[in-house]
Design an enzyme around this catalytic site. Structure first.
Site, PDB file in Angstrom:
ATOM      1  N   LYS A 128       0.850  -1.201   0.000  1.00 52.32           N
ATOM      2  CA  LYS A 128       0.000   0.000   0.000  1.00 52.32           C
ATOM      3  C   LYS A 128       0.883   1.248   0.000  1.00 52.32           C
ATOM      4  O   LYS A 128       2.087   1.161   0.284  1.00 52.32           O
ATOM      5  CB  LYS A 128      -0.920  -0.019   1.220  1.00 52.32           C
ATOM      6  CG  LYS A 128      -0.188   0.048   2.546  1.00 52.32           C
ATOM      7  CD  LYS A 128      -1.142  -0.213   3.710  1.00 52.32           C
ATOM      8  CE  LYS A 128      -0.395  -0.200   5.037  1.00 52.32           C
ATOM      9  NZ  LYS A 128      -1.263  -0.639   6.147  1.00 52.32           N
ATOM     10  N   TYR A 168      17.061  29.333  10.194  1.00 51.81           N
ATOM     11  CA  TYR A 168      15.840  30.028  10.625  1.00 51.81           C
ATOM     12  C   TYR A 168      15.648  29.918  12.124  1.00 51.81           C
ATOM     13  O   TYR A 168      15.836  28.841  12.705  1.00 51.81           O
ATOM     14  CB  TYR A 168      14.615  29.433   9.938  1.00 51.81           C
ATOM     15  CG  TYR A 168      14.506  29.747   8.471  1.00 51.81           C
ATOM     16  CD1 TYR A 168      14.405  31.077   8.033  1.00 51.81           C
ATOM     17  CD2 TYR A 168      14.477  28.735   7.530  1.00 51.81           C
ATOM     18  CE1 TYR A 168      14.287  31.365   6.682  1.00 51.81           C
ATOM     19  CE2 TYR A 168      14.356  29.013   6.181  1.00 51.81           C
ATOM     20  CZ  TYR A 168      14.260  30.333   5.758  1.00 51.81           C
ATOM     21  OH  TYR A 168      14.143  30.616   4.420  1.00 51.81           O
TER      22      TYR A 168
HETATM   23  C1  LIG Z   1      -0.534  -1.800   6.626  1.00 52.63           C
HETATM   24  C2  LIG Z   1      -1.152  -3.030   7.111  1.00 52.63           C
HETATM   25  C3  LIG Z   1      -0.364  -4.139   7.433  1.00 52.63           C
HETATM   26  C4  LIG Z   1       1.140  -4.112   7.411  1.00 52.63           C
HETATM   27  O1  LIG Z   1       1.578  -3.559   8.634  1.00 52.63           O
HETATM   28  P1  LIG Z   1       3.148  -3.462   8.962  1.00 52.63           P
HETATM   29  O2  LIG Z   1       3.168  -2.947  10.349  1.00 52.63           O
HETATM   30  O3  LIG Z   1       3.706  -2.474   7.991  1.00 52.63           O
HETATM   31  O4  LIG Z   1       3.699  -4.805   8.786  1.00 52.63           O
HETATM   32  C5  LIG Z   1      -1.013  -5.306   7.796  1.00 52.63           C
HETATM   33  N1  LIG Z   1      -2.354  -5.369   7.859  1.00 52.63           N
HETATM   34  C6  LIG Z   1      -3.153  -4.319   7.566  1.00 52.63           C
HETATM   35  C7  LIG Z   1      -4.626  -4.462   7.654  1.00 52.63           C
HETATM   36  C8  LIG Z   1      -2.576  -3.114   7.192  1.00 52.63           C
HETATM   37  O5  LIG Z   1      -3.363  -2.076   6.894  1.00 52.63           O
END
Ligand SMILES: *Cc1c(COP(=O)(O)O)cnc(C)c1O
Length: 370
Positions: free
Chosen positions: A35, A261
């Site tokens: 994702k 800054y």
């Molecule tokens: C993003 C996600 C994962 C992966 O999680 P990590 O901590 O990056 O391993 C697993 N399950 C779901 C439902 C997610 O949204």
């Protein structure tokens, strides 16, 4: 010449980290979670290294289309399911497996006309209180889905809130077991943290917690989900991204001179500093305070002063010979030698987590594979 900031994605590290999942969850199939454009690494750029995964999990339908465009014929799991009824047409056409976490999604499925029955993952809210049916509603949701001609197979899914921390997962595992007891279907519960820390914990029956599918996200990209308790090296993970740039200017300060800054840093004595082509418009965290680690020519030093849009400033004391053109590693591997700066350390210094830094690398940064 373009600005020297570059994000290098390391296919060998991705391959290696996927193998680590096979090591930690030898009996499970592995979803490579891609994702958010593979946590900022780029789906197309990572695809070849990850194609030995058993499936890809993501949540944006456009990203699922990109995977099919790469000719991936295997499983794709939409972790949040569909967002509106017509998304189901794409699921039918591209054979996407999808989560079902609310009654509206069941209503949409019931009204969906398809020749191809769908594989769905019924999601239990076992305590995280984001998506999913409560334990009390779970069985009736399952029975409703099970009666639909649009549904071919129902698997069970939940997500842990504390797999990386002290509270742990036992309370959620108990809720999951109670809700799914005696229901047929495969199970997927583990994210990276659960896979690394709890893989051998038992689910009721002969299954261990890593059955049947694990969802490996952050560990694929070489970061430890439970930093600072453990670092990536402890889990045998390798960084899949290096963010590097170069020094584009230097200054020699005297005691009392300030930097950047807001004049948030004041030199206590003579101090040579380097100015780096990297700022928050590249995705480097603006909240990184003076002291955040960085490598110059493979040597560890620290940023000083405030991060600005296009530049950060560094203490060059440990690298007196470094000048314009010197390599700066914001996180990842030095290009020669074996110095590594874990992204987890940079994230912790900036009060965030590696996930956010990876996902935030800006479009203006040139990505390469290497
Ligand atoms: C993003 C996600 C994962 C992966 O999680 P990590 O901590 O990056 O391993 C697993 N399950 C779901 C439902 C997610 O949204």
């Amino acid at each position: 010449m373009p600005r020297p900031i570059v994000a290098t994605v390391h296919p060998e590290a991705l391959r290696h980290n996927l193998e680590r999942a096979r090591h930690f969850a030898p009996d499970a199939r592995v979803w490579a979670v891609v994702k958010a454009n593979a946590y900022g690494h780029g789906i197309e750029r990572c695809f070849d290294a990850l194609r030995s995964a058993d499936g890809f999990a993501l949540l944006d339908l456009a990203e699922a289309e990109r995977l099919r465009a790469l000719d991936w014929r295997g499983p794709i799991h939409l972790l949040e399911g569909v967002f509106e009824p017509r998304d189901l047409e794409l699921c039918s056409r591209l054979q996407l497996w999808h989560s079902v976490h609310c009654t509206e999604q069941i209503d949409w499925l019931a009204a969906h006309k398809t020749q191809v029955p769908h594989r769905v993952f019924l999601k239990l809210n076992s305590g995280m209180n984001r998506l999913g049916f409560t334990p009390a509603a779970y069985r009736s949701a399952w029975a409703r889905l099970n009666a639909l001609p649009q549904v071919e197979e129902i698997s069970h899914m939940t997500h842990f809130s504390d797999a990386d921390g002290a509270r742990g997962i036992a309370h959620q595992v108990a809720a999951f077991e109670a809700a799914t007891a005696d229901l047929p279907g495969e199970r997927t519960v583990s994210n990276s943290a659960a896979m690394l820390r709890h893989a051998s914990s038992a689910l009721r029956g002969a299954q261990n917690l890593a059955a049947d599918w694990v969802r490996e996200g952050i560990a694929l990209y070489g970061s430890a989900p439970d930093f600072p308790e453990h670092g990536a090296a402890h889990w045998g993970l390798q960084p899949a991204m290096t963010l590097s740039s170069r020094i584009i200017g230097t200054q020699s300060l005297q005691a009392g001179d300030t930097v950047g800054y807001g004049s948030t840093f004041t030199a206590e004595g003579p101090l040579r500093i380097g100015v780096v082509a990297c700022g928050y418009a590249d995705g480097y965290p603006r909240h990184a305070p003076s002291g955040t680690p960085v490598l110059v020519d493979g040597v560890r030093t620290r940023i000083i002063g405030r991060v600005s849009m296009d530049m950060i400033t560094l203490d060059l004391t440990p690298v007196p010979d470094a000048g314009v053109g010197a390599e700066v590693i914001l996180w990842g591997h030095a290009s020669s030698g074996d110095a590594v700066l874990p992204i987890d350390e940079v994230a912790a210094a900036a009060g965030t987590i590696s996930y956010e830094l990876m996902c935030a690398v800006a479009p203006r940064v040139n990505f390469v594979a290497g």
